[in-house]
Design an enzyme around this catalytic site. Sequence first.
Site, PDB file in Angstrom:
ATOM      1  N   GLY A  40       1.099  -1.292   0.105  1.00 26.75           N
ATOM      2  CA  GLY A  40       0.550   0.137  -0.006  1.00 26.75           C
ATOM      3  C   GLY A  40       0.788   1.630   0.036  1.00 26.75           C
ATOM      4  N   ASP A  96       0.415   3.728   3.965  1.00 25.31           N
ATOM      5  CA  ASP A  96      -0.214   3.922   3.654  1.00 25.31           C
ATOM      6  C   ASP A  96      -0.997   4.242   4.499  1.00 25.31           C
ATOM      7  OD1 ASP A  96      -1.613   2.004   4.025  1.00 25.31           O
ATOM      8  OD2 ASP A  96      -2.196   0.798   2.443  1.00 25.31           O
ATOM      9  N   ASP A  99      -5.122   2.262  10.646  1.00 23.56           N
ATOM     10  CA  ASP A  99      -6.935   1.969  10.925  1.00 23.56           C
ATOM     11  C   ASP A  99      -6.543   1.779  12.183  1.00 23.56           C
ATOM     12  OD1 ASP A  99      -9.017   1.189  10.511  1.00 23.56           O
ATOM     13  OD2 ASP A  99      -8.986  -0.077   9.947  1.00 23.56           O
ATOM     14  N   PHE A 148     -14.065   3.753   4.242  1.00 26.57           N
ATOM     15  CA  PHE A 148     -12.929   3.117   3.134  1.00 26.57           C
ATOM     16  C   PHE A 148     -12.839   3.528   2.025  1.00 26.57           C
ATOM     17  CE2 PHE A 148     -11.443  -0.418   0.770  1.00 26.57           C
ATOM     18  CZ  PHE A 148     -10.445  -1.054   2.536  1.00 26.57           C
ATOM     19  N   VAL A 149     -11.188   3.662   2.149  1.00 19.62           N
ATOM     20  CA  VAL A 149     -10.758   4.653   0.373  1.00 19.62           C
ATOM     21  C   VAL A 149      -9.940   3.316   0.060  1.00 19.62           C
ATOM     22  CG1 VAL A 149     -10.898   6.903   1.694  1.00 19.62           C
ATOM     23  CG2 VAL A 149      -8.703   5.478   2.525  1.00 19.62           C
ATOM     24  N   ASP A 155      -5.945  -0.597  -1.807  1.00 18.37           N
ATOM     25  CA  ASP A 155      -6.681  -1.257  -2.486  1.00 18.37           C
ATOM     26  C   ASP A 155      -7.939  -2.076  -1.823  1.00 18.37           C
ATOM     27  OD1 ASP A 155      -5.145  -2.725  -0.774  1.00 18.37           O
ATOM     28  OD2 ASP A 155      -5.977  -4.629  -1.314  1.00 18.37           O
TER      29      ASP A 155
HETATM   30  P1  IMP Z   1      -4.784  -1.837  10.823  1.00 20.65           P
HETATM   31  O1  IMP Z   1      -3.354  -2.726  11.642  1.00 20.65           O
HETATM   32  O2  IMP Z   1      -5.704  -1.627  11.223  1.00 20.65           O
HETATM   33  O3  IMP Z   1      -3.574  -0.094  10.939  1.00 20.65           O
HETATM   34  O4  IMP Z   1      -4.064  -1.310   9.800  1.00 20.65           O
HETATM   35  C1  IMP Z   1      -3.686  -0.895   8.321  1.00 20.65           C
HETATM   36  C2  IMP Z   1      -3.734  -1.725   6.891  1.00 20.65           C
HETATM   37  O5  IMP Z   1      -4.854  -2.198   7.002  1.00 20.65           O
HETATM   38  C3  IMP Z   1      -3.413  -0.394   6.023  1.00 20.65           C
HETATM   39  O6  IMP Z   1      -1.710  -0.922   5.753  1.00 20.65           O
HETATM   40  C4  IMP Z   1      -4.315  -0.895   4.710  1.00 20.65           C
HETATM   41  O7  IMP Z   1      -3.649  -2.158   4.262  1.00 20.65           O
HETATM   42  C5  IMP Z   1      -5.601  -1.808   5.856  1.00 20.65           C
HETATM   43  N1  IMP Z   1      -6.556  -0.232   5.837  1.00 20.65           N
HETATM   44  C6  IMP Z   1      -7.701   0.061   7.029  1.00 20.65           C
HETATM   45  N2  IMP Z   1      -7.751   0.860   6.326  1.00 20.65           N
HETATM   46  C7  IMP Z   1      -7.972   0.847   5.405  1.00 20.65           C
HETATM   47  C8  IMP Z   1      -8.994   1.582   4.380  1.00 20.65           C
HETATM   48  O8  IMP Z   1      -9.629   2.250   4.145  1.00 20.65           O
HETATM   49  N3  IMP Z   1      -8.968   1.326   2.623  1.00 20.65           N
HETATM   50  C9  IMP Z   1      -7.567   0.296   2.226  1.00 20.65           C
HETATM   51  N4  IMP Z   1      -6.827  -0.318   3.415  1.00 20.65           N
HETATM   52  C10 IMP Z   1      -6.848   0.061   4.390  1.00 20.65           C
HETATM   53 MG    MG Z   2      -1.585  -2.244   3.332  1.00 12.10          MG
END
Ligand code: IMP
Ligand code: MG
Length: 171
Positions: A40, A96, A99, A148-149, A155
């Site tokens: 990403g 990227d 979340d 969701f972006v 992606d």
């Molecule tokens: P985290 O570990 O929950 O912070 O997740 C981060 C990963 O989730 C990112 O590297 C993305 O690959 C994916 N992700 C989270 N939200 C989105 C979104 O809105 N669009 C696309 N990918 C996302």
């Molecule tokens: Mg990712």
Amino acid sequence: MTVTPLITEEQIQDRLSQLGRRIEEDYTGRPLMIVAVLTGSLVALADLIRRIQIPHRVGLVQASSYRGATTRNTTLVLNESFAPDVVGRDVLLLDDILDTGQTLAALAEHLRDRGASRVRTAVLLRKIGRQVVPIEPDYIGFTIPDVFVVGYGLDYNDDYRHLPYVGVLAE
Ligand code: IMP
Ligand code: MG
């Protein structure tokens, strides 16, 4: 599926220029290595490093998180085939989007374990409202609501990464 533009190409480029200048100031005289999380952050990495005019190295790690359908627990799977040597380096970990924060927190800890002298973090996007791990990125491109972006590297089922802007994906 439709994609509604949220952050324009120009806004992204302007913001990366600002972040690049801050990174230059903060890392002058330090052995900077930017470690980007595949896949990403690939687009952001390519644009960001061309705005940083101090010497630095680039490394890649690949992380995928698998979320159970009925649980919030996440298993992070790391692919270290092209993992860079970070021993004694000042690492700036780039992803990227933040979340829940689990990916960034786990990777930062992992790089410290592997001998990085310092690990700081940068994200293009920070989503508000879903964070479960208390991690505060050092550099944030844009703060976005809980939507969701896709685009600019992000992606949905491996599609939409090529869009030059960030947009909200909806049915
Ligand atoms: P985290 O570990 O929950 O912070 O997740 C981060 C990963 O989730 C990112 O590297 C993305 O690959 C994916 N992700 C989270 N939200 C989105 C979104 O809105 N669009 C696309 N990918 C996302
Ligand atoms: Mg990712």
